[in-house]
Motif scaffolding. Structure first.
Motif, mmCIF file in Angstrom:
data_model
loop_
_atom_site.group_PDB
_atom_site.id
_atom_site.type_symbol
_atom_site.label_atom_id
_atom_site.label_comp_id
_atom_site.label_asym_id
_atom_site.label_seq_id
_atom_site.Cartn_x
_atom_site.Cartn_y
_atom_site.Cartn_z
ATOM 1 N N UNK A 427 0.852 -1.190 0.000
ATOM 2 C CA UNK A 427 0.000 0.000 0.000
ATOM 3 C C UNK A 427 0.884 1.234 0.000
ATOM 4 N N UNK A 428 0.565 2.170 -0.859
ATOM 5 C CA UNK A 428 1.278 3.453 -0.911
ATOM 6 C C UNK A 428 0.283 4.525 -0.500
ATOM 7 N N UNK A 429 0.372 4.918 0.774
ATOM 8 C CA UNK A 429 -0.633 5.847 1.297
ATOM 9 C C UNK A 429 -0.508 7.242 0.705
ATOM 10 N N UNK A 430 0.709 7.559 0.242
ATOM 11 C CA UNK A 430 0.868 8.916 -0.304
ATOM 12 C C UNK A 430 0.166 9.062 -1.643
ATOM 13 N N UNK A 431 -0.011 7.953 -2.365
ATOM 14 C CA UNK A 431 -0.701 8.018 -3.657
ATOM 15 C C UNK A 431 -2.011 7.242 -3.648
ATOM 16 N N UNK A 432 -2.328 6.655 -2.493
ATOM 17 C CA UNK A 432 -3.553 5.851 -2.345
ATOM 18 C C UNK A 432 -3.611 4.722 -3.361
#
Length: 745
Positions: A427-432
């Motif tokens: 999961x890449x929370x900065x890019x959702x």
């Protein structure tokens, strides 16, 4: 070849002469300067003849053999040489030194021993190698393209120990390591390599086309790899270190007796490297023969006029300090240098220099999957990041890869045959954005020092898969592969074609406690019944999908199991029990989905019911009923005696004492005896016992009566009878008197 000839000429007075062979028999003589006493492990060697031995890798003991082709320790007398081939030699008998050694050589006038190495050889004892002479040189030559590991356990003396008795040049202590030999000496409480010279004598360490690693610690923890010392007092001794043909010497410390110096000599055509603790020096031209690492606290100085060549296919890994000191580096291979490491300027050659990044990669050590409410998923997540203050260099980034080619599974820790497929996401929370591995290798994260992006590793399992397997603890691992790159085109989530073996692996343990799978909630219980009655066993299970049951029986104590036809319910009732069913074990195999679990076994005990014979059986001691089924003696009891058939005797008839019999079973305990008739006991013509009259009885006469009187009396004429009696008495008296008178005359 030209270089080796020059080196041989330079060191001819220091290196052992290699014997070219002899036509004499093996028992003819020992080589000059051969040991007078040679001990190899548990064997005292006859130095006048060749010998062959095999070593036990577990004990280090030598066993003599006559097979020179298969031995791994050989002594050649006319060379004064030991040949070791993958040998393990332990301690021998106590020598004259008072210690134990793997190899001990001594002589009064001087001693020289050569050890030829093949393969990897191990020596372990108080002082593994001990070479000593009383008045001459003490020389050890280690040659050959093999490895020698010496581990010393004594306090103080050393792993390799040389002590000479000579007081002039040529009579000192000499250790010569040549021809590709790789020697390692480690001692936890003593010097690793110890030289003793006499006053005015010398001690020389020569390493040529070979390597020596010496790590020792003196009692108290002081490092002491190599120690040059002198016996006694008086003149100083001369100490030399000689390097040639790309030699490498590493010691955690080189110590020199106070008031003395160590002279360094090297071949100008091909020198060597010498490390004293963390400080290394290159003498003369040196070409690396294998990769060389310089640690963070270490330095390597290329001495004036010296050079270090890194050939193609070889690497210098520098995380410390490499300085030129007017020397040069020719790099035709690869130099890896840390961001905080130091390299000299002016490096030449066709090779490359790569930055060694300094960073700490952080990921979870373990993920424990937990239920995600209402989603039918069990999952856990952990952050992927860099530790503080990474040094990545310009455009440097850390790339994290993962693969699930072939699948990632969690296995049942009790039965690895059962497994649950594991899904790996990032999961890449900065890019959702996020993605899921699908039998491929992908970039999970791209990390840089700015920490601008936040990544999370997610591991997940699905409820329907949990129901297909038994309950229990499941575990597995996700391996992350981490590497450094300056390739700006690498992107998060992209499918990668990368050699994972070139990257640093990090393992994340994943665990799951499965309570949705198939599990036994009630085990079958042991049963005990009378012979002829059935027995019942029951099992209860929960979880999983639709369940089926199959009861099984074992007649060999649980070693093997057989399905019972038709026994496919949660409860099983046996047919009528017989004694041959006693001890049988019963269990139920419950299946749901892919999972099959067996209950604990339950033991059937069948009690025998006796079938008694209709009549008593008896012997001299007692009586019982025989069981017609098992031959047991049932209701056993001692006899209860009584007398039967007794008959008293009479005056005219015999009697009988009577038989002794058991009043219960009728067994005759003892036979009676016949008692003879007693006969009449008459008194006055009548039996006093039975009253019978004696038919022949005559009433006895009174003394004054005659028979006639008697008869008269019987007829009743009593007076006449009395008179006749009186007359008879008188006649009798007269007659008697006449007789007496006649006799008197």
């Amino acid at each position: 070849m030209a270089i080796r000839k020059q080196l041989t000429a330079l060191f001819v007075c220091f290196l052992a002469t290699v014997a070219l062979g002899s036509l004499l028999p093996a028992t003819a003589k020992a080589a000059e300067s051969a040991p007078e006493e040679l001990m190899v492990g548990n064997v005292t060697v006859d130095v006048m003849q060749d010998g062959y031995w095999m070593t036990d890798p577990a004990t280090g003991e030598l066993t003599e053999t006559q097979d020179s082709a298969t031995c791994n320790v050989r002594y050649v007398a006319d060379e004064s040489a030991l040949y070791l081939s993958d040998a393990t030699i332990g301690k021998g008998a106590v020598s004259a030194t008072g210690g134990t050694h793997s190899i001990y050589a001594s002589s009064a006038a001087g001693v020289s021993l050569t050890i030829h190495l093949t393969g990897e050889n191990h020596l372990s004892s108080s002082v593994p190698i001990y070479i000593t002479s009383d008045s001459g040189k003490a020389e050890l030559n280690i040659v050959g393209d093999g490895i020698l590991n010496a581990e010393g356990t004594a306090v103080g003396n050393g792993g390799i120990f040389l002590m000479s008795g000579g007081t002039a040049s040529g009579g000192g202590s000499y250790l010569n390591i040549t021809d590709g030999a790789d020697v390692v000496s480690n001692c936890s409480e003593s010097t690793a390599v110890m030289f003793y010279a006499r006053p005015g004598g010398e001690a020389i360490l020569t390493v040529m086309d070979a390597s020596l690693t010496a790590n020792g610690w003196y009692p108290g923890g002081e490092p002491r790899g190599i120690f040059f010392s002198r016996l006694g007092s008086g003149d100083t001794a001369n100490f030399y270190l000689r390097l040639a043909n790309n030699a490498v010497v590493r010691a955690n410390k080189v110590a020199i007796l106070s008031g003395h110096t160590l002279k360094h000599q090297y071949n100008t055509a091909s020198g060597g490297m010498y490390f004293n603790g963390d400080a290394g020096i290159v003498y003369g031209p040196v070409t690396l023969q294998e990769n060389l690492s310089i640690g963070e606290s270490e330095t390597l100085t290329i001495n004036q006029g010296a050079s270090l060549t890194i050939p193609e296919g070889t690497s210098l890994i520098n995380e410390g300090t490499v300085t030129g000191a007017s020397g040069s580096i020719i790099n035709n291979g690869t130099i890896y240098s840390g961001e905080r490491a130091t390299l000299p300027s002016g490096i030449t050659g066709s090779g490359t220099i790569k930055v060694i990044p300094t960073y700490g990669f952080e990921c979870p050590d373990e993920l424990e999957l937990q239920a995600s409410l209402g989603e039918g998923i069990f999952s856990a997540t952990g952050a992927l990041s860099l530790a503080d203050d990474p040094v990545l260099g310009e455009d440097g980034r850390i790339v994290v890869y993962a693969t699930n080619k072939g699948g990632i599974e969690l296995q049942n820790e009790d039965d690895p045959a059962y497994s649950i497929p594991l899904t790996v996401r990032t999961l890449n929370s900065s890019t959702s954005s996020n993605f899921e591995l699908d039998n491929e290798t992908r970039v999970l994260a791209v990390l840089d020092g700015e920490q601008l992006r936040s990544y999370e590793l997610q591991a997940a399992a699905f409820e329907q898969d949990l129901k297909e397997v038994p309950n229990g603890t499941y575990s597995g691992k996700v391996t992350l592969y981490v590497g450094y790159t300056k390739d700006s085109t690498v992107q998060f989530g992209e499918v990668a074609n990368v050699d994972l073996d070139t990257l640093e692996p990090y393992t994340v343990r994943v665990t799951l406690e499965n309570n949705l799978g198939l599990g036994i909630t009630s085990e079958p219980q042991a049963a005990e019944v009378n012979e002829g009655n059935p027995a019942s066993f029951s099992v209860a299970a929960e979880g999983g999908t639709t369940k089926t049951y199959q009861w099984q029986v074992s007649t060999d104590g649980g070693k093997s199991w057989t399905d019972i036809d038709g026994a496919t319910d949660a409860t099983y009732t046996t047919p009528t029990t017989t004694m041959d069913m006693d001890g049988n074990q019963y269990r139920c195999a419950v299946k749901a989905g892919q999972a099959t679990i067996e209950s604990d076994p339950a033991i059937l005990t069948v009690r025998h019911v006796h079938k008694l014979a209709p009549a008593w059986t008896s012997d001299a001691n007692g009586h019982w009923y025989d069981c017609e089924g098992c031959n047991d003696k049932v209701d056993y009891a001692a006899h209860t005696p009584k007398i039967v058939g007794k008959q008293d005797t009479t005056c005219t008839e015999d009697g009988y004492t009577g038989d002794t019999v058991c009043s219960v079973c009728g067994h005759v305990i003892a036979q009676g005896e016949k008692v003879p008739a007693s006969g009449h006991t008459f008194k006055n013509g009548v039996c006093s016992i039975c009253g019978e009259k004696d038919a022949g009885y005559v009433t006895p006469l009174k003394p004054e009566q005659t028979q006639a009187d008697h008869e008269l009396a019987d007829t009743g004429d009593a007076p006449i009878a009395g008179l006749l009696g009186m007359l008879a008495c008188g006649s009798a008296a007269l007659a008697t008197g006449a007789v007496l008178r006649i006799r008197n005359r």
